[in-house]
Design a protein around this motif. Structure first.
Motif, mmCIF file in Angstrom:
data_model
loop_
_atom_site.group_PDB
_atom_site.id
_atom_site.type_symbol
_atom_site.label_atom_id
_atom_site.label_comp_id
_atom_site.label_asym_id
_atom_site.label_seq_id
_atom_site.Cartn_x
_atom_site.Cartn_y
_atom_site.Cartn_z
ATOM 1 N N GLN A 1 3.823 10.530 8.227
ATOM 2 C CA GLN A 1 3.225 10.803 6.917
ATOM 3 C C GLN A 1 4.132 10.342 5.793
ATOM 4 O O GLN A 1 3.678 9.777 4.802
ATOM 5 C CB GLN A 1 2.936 12.306 6.788
ATOM 6 N N GLY A 2 5.436 10.581 5.952
ATOM 7 C CA GLY A 2 6.371 10.150 4.925
ATOM 8 C C GLY A 2 6.384 8.646 4.757
ATOM 9 O O GLY A 2 6.381 8.122 3.642
ATOM 10 N N LEU B 1 2.813 4.151 -2.080
ATOM 11 C CA LEU B 1 3.422 4.105 -3.412
ATOM 12 C C LEU B 1 4.062 2.743 -3.685
ATOM 13 O O LEU B 1 3.997 2.224 -4.803
ATOM 14 C CB LEU B 1 4.464 5.215 -3.535
ATOM 15 N N ALA B 2 4.695 2.168 -2.655
ATOM 16 C CA ALA B 2 5.288 0.843 -2.826
ATOM 17 C C ALA B 2 4.211 -0.200 -3.131
ATOM 18 O O ALA B 2 4.393 -1.078 -3.980
ATOM 19 C CB ALA B 2 6.077 0.451 -1.576
ATOM 20 N N LEU B 3 3.059 -0.108 -2.429
ATOM 21 C CA LEU B 3 1.960 -1.045 -2.677
ATOM 22 C C LEU B 3 1.437 -0.895 -4.100
ATOM 23 O O LEU B 3 1.195 -1.898 -4.793
ATOM 24 C CB LEU B 3 0.832 -0.793 -1.674
ATOM 25 N N GLN B 4 1.272 0.333 -4.570
ATOM 26 C CA GLN B 4 0.795 0.552 -5.934
ATOM 27 C C GLN B 4 1.754 -0.058 -6.954
ATOM 28 O O GLN B 4 1.326 -0.676 -7.936
ATOM 29 C CB GLN B 4 0.623 2.046 -6.199
ATOM 30 N N LYS B 5 3.043 0.105 -6.720
ATOM 31 C CA LYS B 5 4.026 -0.433 -7.669
ATOM 32 C C LYS B 5 3.990 -1.962 -7.697
ATOM 33 O O LYS B 5 4.042 -2.574 -8.766
ATOM 34 C CB LYS B 5 5.427 0.065 -7.310
ATOM 35 N N ILE C 1 -6.178 3.140 -1.713
ATOM 36 C CA ILE C 1 -4.824 3.024 -1.172
ATOM 37 C C ILE C 1 -4.346 4.341 -0.590
ATOM 38 O O ILE C 1 -3.775 4.392 0.503
ATOM 39 C CB ILE C 1 -3.853 2.547 -2.280
ATOM 40 N N THR C 2 -4.573 5.423 -1.317
ATOM 41 C CA THR C 2 -4.048 6.727 -0.882
ATOM 42 C C THR C 2 -4.728 7.247 0.377
ATOM 43 O O THR C 2 -4.166 8.092 1.074
ATOM 44 C CB THR C 2 -4.190 7.771 -2.003
ATOM 45 N N THR C 3 -5.932 6.743 0.686
ATOM 46 C CA THR C 3 -6.641 7.213 1.889
ATOM 47 C C THR C 3 -6.586 6.199 3.021
ATOM 48 O O THR C 3 -7.161 6.433 4.087
ATOM 49 C CB THR C 3 -8.117 7.505 1.550
ATOM 50 N N ALA C 4 -5.897 5.086 2.820
ATOM 51 C CA ALA C 4 -5.867 4.023 3.827
ATOM 52 C C ALA C 4 -4.944 4.395 4.989
ATOM 53 O O ALA C 4 -4.020 5.201 4.848
ATOM 54 C CB ALA C 4 -5.408 2.718 3.195
#
Length: 338
Positions: free
Chosen positions: A276-277, A284-288, A305-308
């Motif tokens: 999970q971590g 978060l890295a992908l969003q950035k 992204i958050t549910t992938a």
């Protein structure tokens, strides 16, 4: 998941101490090259930390990161060996130059040998550069002038520091980027990961890489969920490089991941906590990366992204650097099921 990185205390004194003790000649060459050229390194050097504490224990004049006393030999001169009194100072203090003066004369008074004092200024005040202390009274002059290295002076030299083979180029970068990312965990994750990649490219001996890896980890603290992702990246990179000592990095990565997983208190066990971590870190890295390339990300894309799955996130991360548009990232080929 959000974690306030400001709540994680940055650790400067331990990494600086370790880096100096493991790479003292390189430290002198990087920050004080004139002094480095005058020392006979073939004769070795001796750290005298206990002796220094005995000399200055009742002369505390402000908090500092590190103070060191080192016995070295000069290449020439009447005195074969001398003392180097070294300070790494983390904050601007009015009494700092006075402390350098006091420590210098106390060391001389105890050992009656020449003492060279010098300081690395690791504070956040650009104009603070103390280099001397003294007084002149009734025709009697007393004082000290000492060399300094100001870390903020390196702030605009990131490219040259990345290419510098001296390990203290990376230590300097790590210190500056730790200061600059106090409130931005994603930026610190990216900076720390880049420094570790640079470290692996240096081609140094196994122990030197391990020493610097620990220094970077001590200095650049991350929230647990990003720490898990970082150490998984480290283990993967070590495997990709086919390093003979990859097991050392795998062991460190596992230990770090387990510690972070325990701190997160995952109810379904350590392996699930680590997965999970890592997945949260990837998201978060992908969003950035997407934000840097294409600007503000639509809310529906953030939700996607958050549910992938981790596999889907990996596929998008592979596409993000080369995709011509935001839609091209998510319209790319699906991840393999094999």
């Amino acid at each position: 998941m959000t974690t306030d990185i400001a709540a994680i205390p940055d650790n400067y004194d331990t990494p600086w101490k370790e880096a100096i003790e493991h790479h003292f000649p390189e430290f002198m060459a990087f920050y004080f090259p004139k002094a480095h050229c005058q020392i006979d390194w073939q004769k070795g050097y001796i750290f005298l930390d206990q002796e220094l504490q005995a000399v200055v224990q009742d002369a505390e004049l402000g908090k500092r990161f590190v103070d060191k006393l080192v016995q070295v030999n000069r290449l020439s001169g009447q005195e074969d060996w001398i003392y180097i009194h070294l300070e790494v100072q983390g904050s601007a203090q009015a009494e700092f130059a006075e402390r350098m003066f006091v420590y210098n004369y106390r060391i001389y008074d105890r050992y009656h040998r020449p003492v060279a004092s010098m300081a690395v200024l690791a504070d956040d005040t650009p104009s603070w550069k103390p280099q001397e202390f003294g007084y002149d009274v009734l025709d009697c002059q007393m004082g000290i002038r000492f060399p300094i290295a100001k870390l903020l002076d390196y702030a605009d030299r990131a490219a040259s520091l990345e290419n510098d083979p001296n390990p203290f180029a990376l230590v300097t970068l790590a210190h500056l980027q730790t200061r600059a990312t106090r409130t931005d965990p994603q930026a610190r994750f990216a900076a720390k990961w880049r420094l570790i990649q640079l470290l692996f490219r240096r081609g140094w001996a196994r122990q030197s890489i391990l020493d610097l890896l620990y220094v970077l980890d001590w200095m650049m603290k991350l929230p647990d969920y990003l720490s898990v992702q970082l150490w998984q990246n480290v283990a993967n990179l070590a495997q990709e490089k086919k390093m003979a000592y990859v097991s050392s990095f795998e062991r460190i990565a596992i230990e770090k991941g387990m510690q972070a997983g325990m701190q997160q208190g995952m109810q379904q066990g350590m392996q699930q906590g680590m997965r999970q971590g890592m997945q949260q870190g990837e998201a978060l890295a992908l969003q950035k990366l997407l934000t840097k390339r294409f600007g503000v990300i639509p809310s529906d894309t953030v939700g996607k992204i958050t549910t992938a799955s981790s596999k889907q996130l990996d596929a998008w991360l592979d596409l993000v650097l080369d995709a011509p548009s935001l839609s091209a990232v998510f319209d790319g080929p699906p991840p393999s099921t094999h």
